[in-house]
Design an enzyme around this catalytic site. Structure first.
Site, mmCIF file in Angstrom:
data_model
loop_
_atom_site.group_PDB
_atom_site.id
_atom_site.type_symbol
_atom_site.label_atom_id
_atom_site.label_comp_id
_atom_site.label_asym_id
_atom_site.label_seq_id
_atom_site.Cartn_x
_atom_site.Cartn_y
_atom_site.Cartn_z
ATOM 1 N N HIS A 102 -25.306 37.335 8.080
ATOM 2 C CA HIS A 102 -24.771 38.632 7.659
ATOM 3 C C HIS A 102 -25.254 39.001 6.269
ATOM 4 O O HIS A 102 -25.794 38.183 5.535
ATOM 5 C CB HIS A 102 -23.233 38.621 7.714
ATOM 6 C CG HIS A 102 -22.591 37.655 6.764
ATOM 7 N ND1 HIS A 102 -22.444 37.915 5.412
ATOM 8 C CD2 HIS A 102 -22.046 36.435 6.976
ATOM 9 C CE1 HIS A 102 -21.843 36.898 4.833
ATOM 10 N NE2 HIS A 102 -21.591 35.972 5.755
ATOM 11 N N CYS A 113 -21.301 30.582 6.994
ATOM 12 C CA CYS A 113 -22.266 31.588 7.421
ATOM 13 C C CYS A 113 -23.536 31.549 6.577
ATOM 14 O O CYS A 113 -23.592 30.915 5.529
ATOM 15 C CB CYS A 113 -21.641 32.982 7.326
ATOM 16 S SG CYS A 113 -20.320 33.260 8.524
#
Length: 199
Positions: A159, A175
């Site tokens: 992301h 992440c």
């Protein structure tokens, strides 16, 4: 002749001091002042160095084909490598998980592309950080930035981020973070089903 020797020595001293300054590790500013828009774990003094290794890689040692493209994330060098199906290569700096216990390695794939991601902390994040909000909608305060690509592993994504100080660092809860402009480029190229390998 004496002037030339002194001048030469002066140049040598200048070059030596410049080389020494460049070789000294650069330490990033402390971001524990609460101004960050990221709602991930804070960067402490033990992981404040921002290093990313930009060496190009070939895809063949890691993937058997480039069907639907391939993403390789090198946790150690904090770099994301992407090969389009036609072999065109892209290299991006990224943020990686803060600690080994938050790091997952292995093969996965992109299972969902989200053009306007919203964010909810995972249960383990809420335990570690009970003060965090339960939900952040899409927009400038969203920890997932402008685009997110969900991996087949629960809670794991590639992301964007509005907090660019985190790129090149161990700074996430699991992440892989990218500059918003880079994740937007990757988002346009990568497909649902793109193979992903974290090493």
């Amino acid at each position: 002749m004496a002037d030339w020797s002194q001048n030469k020595l002066g140049r040598r001293a200048f070059l030596a001091s410049t080389a020494a300054a460049l070789a000294t590790p650069a330490f990033a500013q402390n971001v524990n002042d609460g101004s960050t828009t990221e709602l991930e774990r804070e960067i402490d003094t033990s992981v404040r160095r921002n290093i990313s290794s930009f060496r190009t890689l070939d895809w063949q040692p890691y993937f058997s084909n480039l069907t639907k493209g391939a993403v390789l994330v090198d946790i150690s060098s904090r770099a994301l490598h992407y090969w389009e199906e036609n072999g065109t290569y892209h290299l991006y700096p990224c943020s990686v998980p803060l600690t080994e216990d938050l790091t997952r390695r292995g093969r996965t794939q992109i299972v969902l592309k989200d053009p306007e991601p919203d964010w909810r902390p995972t249960p383990s994040m809420k335990i570690r950080n009970p003060e965090w909000p339960d939900y952040v909608g899409p927009g400038p305060d969203n920890p997932l930035g402008t685009r997110a690509m969900h991996l087949s592993w629960t809670y794991y994504r590639i992301h964007g981020t509005h907090d660019t100080r985190k790129i090149g660092r161990r700074s996430s809860n699991g992440c892989i973070g990218m500059y918003n402009e880079h994740v937007e480029q990757l988002y346009e190229m990568a497909l649902v089903g793109t193979q992903v390998l974290l090493i």
